[in-house]
Design an enzyme around this catalytic site. Sequence first.
Site, PDB file in Angstrom:
ATOM      1  N   HIS B 119      61.497-129.598   1.917  1.00  0.00           N
ATOM      2  CA  HIS B 119      61.308-131.055   1.830  1.00  0.00           C
ATOM      3  C   HIS B 119      62.190-131.755   2.880  1.00  0.00           C
ATOM      4  O   HIS B 119      61.711-132.614   3.642  1.00  0.00           O
ATOM      5  CB  HIS B 119      61.667-131.526   0.417  1.00  0.00           C
ATOM      6  CG  HIS B 119      61.682-133.018   0.260  1.00  0.00           C
ATOM      7  ND1 HIS B 119      60.639-133.728  -0.289  1.00  0.00           N
ATOM      8  CD2 HIS B 119      62.615-133.955   0.594  1.00  0.00           C
ATOM      9  CE1 HIS B 119      60.926-135.018  -0.289  1.00  0.00           C
ATOM     10  NE2 HIS B 119      62.133-135.188   0.245  1.00  0.00           N
ATOM     11  N   GLU B 120      63.470-131.385   2.911  1.00  0.00           N
ATOM     12  CA  GLU B 120      64.401-132.060   3.834  1.00  0.00           C
ATOM     13  C   GLU B 120      64.008-131.840   5.290  1.00  0.00           C
ATOM     14  O   GLU B 120      64.125-132.749   6.116  1.00  0.00           O
ATOM     15  CB  GLU B 120      65.840-131.600   3.584  1.00  0.00           C
ATOM     16  CG  GLU B 120      66.370-131.921   2.200  1.00  0.00           C
ATOM     17  CD  GLU B 120      66.244-133.383   1.803  1.00  0.00           C
ATOM     18  OE1 GLU B 120      66.277-134.265   2.682  1.00  0.00           O
ATOM     19  OE2 GLU B 120      66.079-133.644   0.594  1.00  0.00           O
ATOM     20  N   HIS B 123      61.744-134.351   6.653  1.00  0.00           N
ATOM     21  CA  HIS B 123      62.395-135.554   7.180  1.00  0.00           C
ATOM     22  C   HIS B 123      62.946-135.289   8.575  1.00  0.00           C
ATOM     23  O   HIS B 123      62.806-136.115   9.480  1.00  0.00           O
ATOM     24  CB  HIS B 123      63.559-135.981   6.274  1.00  0.00           C
ATOM     25  CG  HIS B 123      63.149-136.432   4.910  1.00  0.00           C
ATOM     26  ND1 HIS B 123      62.080-137.273   4.702  1.00  0.00           N
ATOM     27  CD2 HIS B 123      63.677-136.176   3.682  1.00  0.00           C
ATOM     28  CE1 HIS B 123      61.965-137.502   3.404  1.00  0.00           C
ATOM     29  NE2 HIS B 123      62.907-136.845   2.767  1.00  0.00           N
TER      30      HIS B 123
END
Lengths: 79, 374
Positions: B119-120, B123
């Site tokens: 997920h990170e 970003h």
Amino acid sequence: LPITPSKEDEVLAETYLKRFYNLTEETGPTARQGPSQRSRKVQEMQKFFGLKLTGTLDAETLAMMKKPRCGLPDVHIGH
Amino acid sequence: FSTFDNLKWKTNQLTYRIENYTPDMSVAEVDQSITRALQVWAKVSPLRFTRINSGTADIMISFTRGDHGDNSPFDGPGGFLAHAFAPGPNIGGDVHFDEDEDFTFRSIREYNLFLVAAHEFGHSLGLSHSNDPGALMFPIYSYTDPRTFSLPRDDVNGIQYIYGPNPDVNPKPGKPDPTPPSTPDACDPSLVLDAVTTLRGEKMFFKGRFFWRSYSQNSQPEQNLIKTFWPELPANIDAAYESLLSDRVLIFKGRKVWAISGYDIVSGYPKSLKSMGLPQTVKKIDAALYDEGSSKTLFFVGNYYYSYDEEKKRMDKGFPKRVDEGFPGMKSKVTAAFQVQGFTYLFSGPFMFEYSMWTRRQLRVLGNNYFLSC
């Protein structure tokens, strides 16, 4: 049913909205009409998560705020 | 999906560095989790990642706690698990994990590092949060088995919007790339639900990894991942019903049955289908329904249905019966069933059949998403 958020929940919500929805301290005279900034920010959060747009800290909204999550703001990207 | 106003890396060749390790896992487990998490994005884009062990990498990865000098302090256990910065110089692209969390490698408990890292890195590469509850970039953590993880469609669309597809992927004839999992749409007229049930006045509709909650105070049903509420439950369930006797919801998949009470799985579950009085020959059920009028549970299996007396914990005599015997006009297989306000609803494919249990008459044929506010 509507619930009255505890003091703890109020603090949690304020921190959450400040962090993720750019809630700022409200100063100056209170407007006579229209929803408060906090209510608008709660609605923004509810819209993102597909919750009912009440603008209030109902049980569903608080439950969503308490779930483990990524710390990156959803709407306003911090610089 | 959403992006950071199109902030992106100017090169597809990126470096990463793991600055320190969490004591929650072995070094090898952290390395493997991070590498796999980056590969999730490399598989579907032209981005390639090289590890460096010194100097400044594009993506600097660290485990840290509390106020760690980036104006976004962590908050102790729970709450915020990690954060990352959009592509850019200096802190741009960097990923910070909250060391106050318990990160895991294989366990379903607490927070799987691979899932959080994947997920990170989204970003780090330019994706912001998605409001698709099935997307990896949805901000709320939910467990998915990392061994079977497949990047959802919304995330694939997002990363390919920024960088384009992976030029190295040329599906072989007859072996197309597996389709990324997408989030079901309540308004899809061809939607076929896996299971439906009530729960203390709410209606719940299950499909794949997801379920919708619909209740009177909410004008639009709320879509969630099953794992967000019950990490132990499988996806693609067969059937579900609310037992008013035990104030639980029973969930069926294959030969197993789980009982849920609120957010918890009742201890002692999963149990076998046999524990519900079904014969050993039944390998799975298609639908289940609690009939308030008779206080009996009906299990639908193929063209037949059984009637189970939960209080006496035994199957009623004279069953199984043909479905069209008990529900005249119901010629196709029942795939889901429940009762709402005294009416019985049998789902079959994209249709829903409304019955009165008093007259046993079929009253209406409706679309599957009749209750889903489309």
